[in-house]
Design a protein around this motif. Structure first.
Motif, short mmCIF file in Angstrom:
data_model
loop_
_atom_site.label_atom_id
_atom_site.label_comp_id
_atom_site.label_asym_id
_atom_site.label_seq_id
_atom_site.Cartn_x
_atom_site.Cartn_y
_atom_site.Cartn_z
N THR A 157 0.83 -1.20 0.00
CA THR A 157 0.00 0.00 0.00
C THR A 157 0.87 1.26 0.00
O THR A 157 0.58 2.23 -0.71
CB THR A 157 -0.92 0.02 1.23
OG1 THR A 157 -1.76 -1.15 1.21
CG2 THR A 157 -1.80 1.26 1.23
N GLN A 158 1.95 1.25 0.76
CA GLN A 158 2.86 2.38 0.80
C GLN A 158 3.57 2.57 -0.54
O GLN A 158 3.84 3.70 -0.95
CB GLN A 158 3.90 2.18 1.91
CG GLN A 158 4.88 3.32 2.08
CD GLN A 158 4.22 4.63 2.45
OE1 GLN A 158 3.17 4.64 3.10
NE2 GLN A 158 4.81 5.74 2.05
N VAL A 159 3.82 1.47 -1.24
CA VAL A 159 4.45 1.56 -2.57
C VAL A 159 3.54 2.30 -3.55
O VAL A 159 4.01 3.07 -4.38
CB VAL A 159 4.80 0.15 -3.09
CG1 VAL A 159 5.23 0.22 -4.56
CG2 VAL A 159 5.92 -0.46 -2.26
N ILE A 160 2.23 2.07 -3.44
CA ILE A 160 1.29 2.77 -4.31
C ILE A 160 1.35 4.27 -4.04
O ILE A 160 1.39 5.08 -4.97
CB ILE A 160 -0.14 2.24 -4.10
CG1 ILE A 160 -0.23 0.76 -4.48
CG2 ILE A 160 -1.15 3.05 -4.91
CD1 ILE A 160 -1.57 0.12 -4.17
N VAL A 161 1.36 4.64 -2.76
CA VAL A 161 1.47 6.06 -2.39
C VAL A 161 2.79 6.62 -2.89
O VAL A 161 2.85 7.75 -3.39
CB VAL A 161 1.35 6.22 -0.87
CG1 VAL A 161 1.55 7.68 -0.46
CG2 VAL A 161 0.00 5.71 -0.38
#
Length: 224
Positions: A157-161
């Motif tokens: 999820t942090q990679v998407i951000v």
């Protein structure tokens, strides 16, 4: 506002790809490098914050809280303007972007890692100590493998951000995906169509990644 839909015709795809693919390549590279570097540095910072040394705890806390208290764009601009001045020679915008993102994202990944380590039952580490393992062996062989398994959905999820945030490097002139669409806009004199296409591309990439993360979370939940 008039939109020229012929701009999206298949015969223009070669023109679009000429300007956009180069930027997409750097955005993906920046995401991968910042993720790997951020997780590595973030793990070190998390271990510092969980250590018994007050010096290490305060050093890591000041680093994390200090950077997270500033907008990424401000950190990016500061690094781009100040560091070359201190070094006495300019740095490429892409190099500044990579270094800044690794340092900045490490603050977020460190909190994820710290939470992941705390999610592992204390009995696990106590069992390792009972077997005569050192603190390093305990972390490397018992705690961290379990913690990282628990953290994978949050990491993704942090990679998407992170991928979305790569568009900020546009302000220092790095040739990212958004810069590619900006160049396309300038060379075709069709800014509305170019930025509309940019929004669609960002949406497709981020939406696809978010669906993949949700599918992975369901799979992990079933296995557990």
């Amino acid at each position: 506002m008039n939109i020229d839909y012929t701009f999206f015709a298949p015969e223009n795809w070669n023109l679009i790809s000429t300007y956009v693919l180069k930027g997409l390549g750097f955005s993906l590279l920046l995401t991968v490098v910042a993720t790997i570097g951020g997780i590595f540095l973030g793990t070190i910072i998390a271990l510092m914050r969980l250590s018994n040394s007050k010096v290490l705890q305060w050093t890591a806390a000041i680093y994390v809280d200090g950077l997270r208290s500033m907008p990424l764009m401000l950190v990016l601009l500061g690094f781009f303007l100040v560091v070359p001045f201190l070094l006495g020679h300019p740095l490429a915008a892409e190099t500044c972007a990579i270094i800044t993102f690794v340092l900045f994202e490490a603050t977020y990944f460190s909190e994820i890692v710290r939470a992941g380590i705390r999610s592992v039952s204390s009995g696990q580490s106590q069992a390792g100590q009972a077997l005569g393992m050192t603190y390093g062996q305990n972390m490397r062989l018992i705690v961290l493998p379990q913690a990282f398994r628990n953290m994978i959905p949050v990491f993704l999820t942090q990679v998407i951000v992170l991928f979305q945030d790569t568009s900020l490097v546009y302000v220092i002139g790095a040739y990212d995906l958004l810069k590619g669409f900006s160049v396309l806009s300038s060379n075709t004199s069709r800014p509305v169509e170019a930025y509309l296409l940019a929004a669609v591309v960002y949406f497709i990439i981020c939406f696809s990644l978010s669906r993949a993360v949700k599918a992975y979370q369901k799979r992990v939940a079933i296995i557990r």
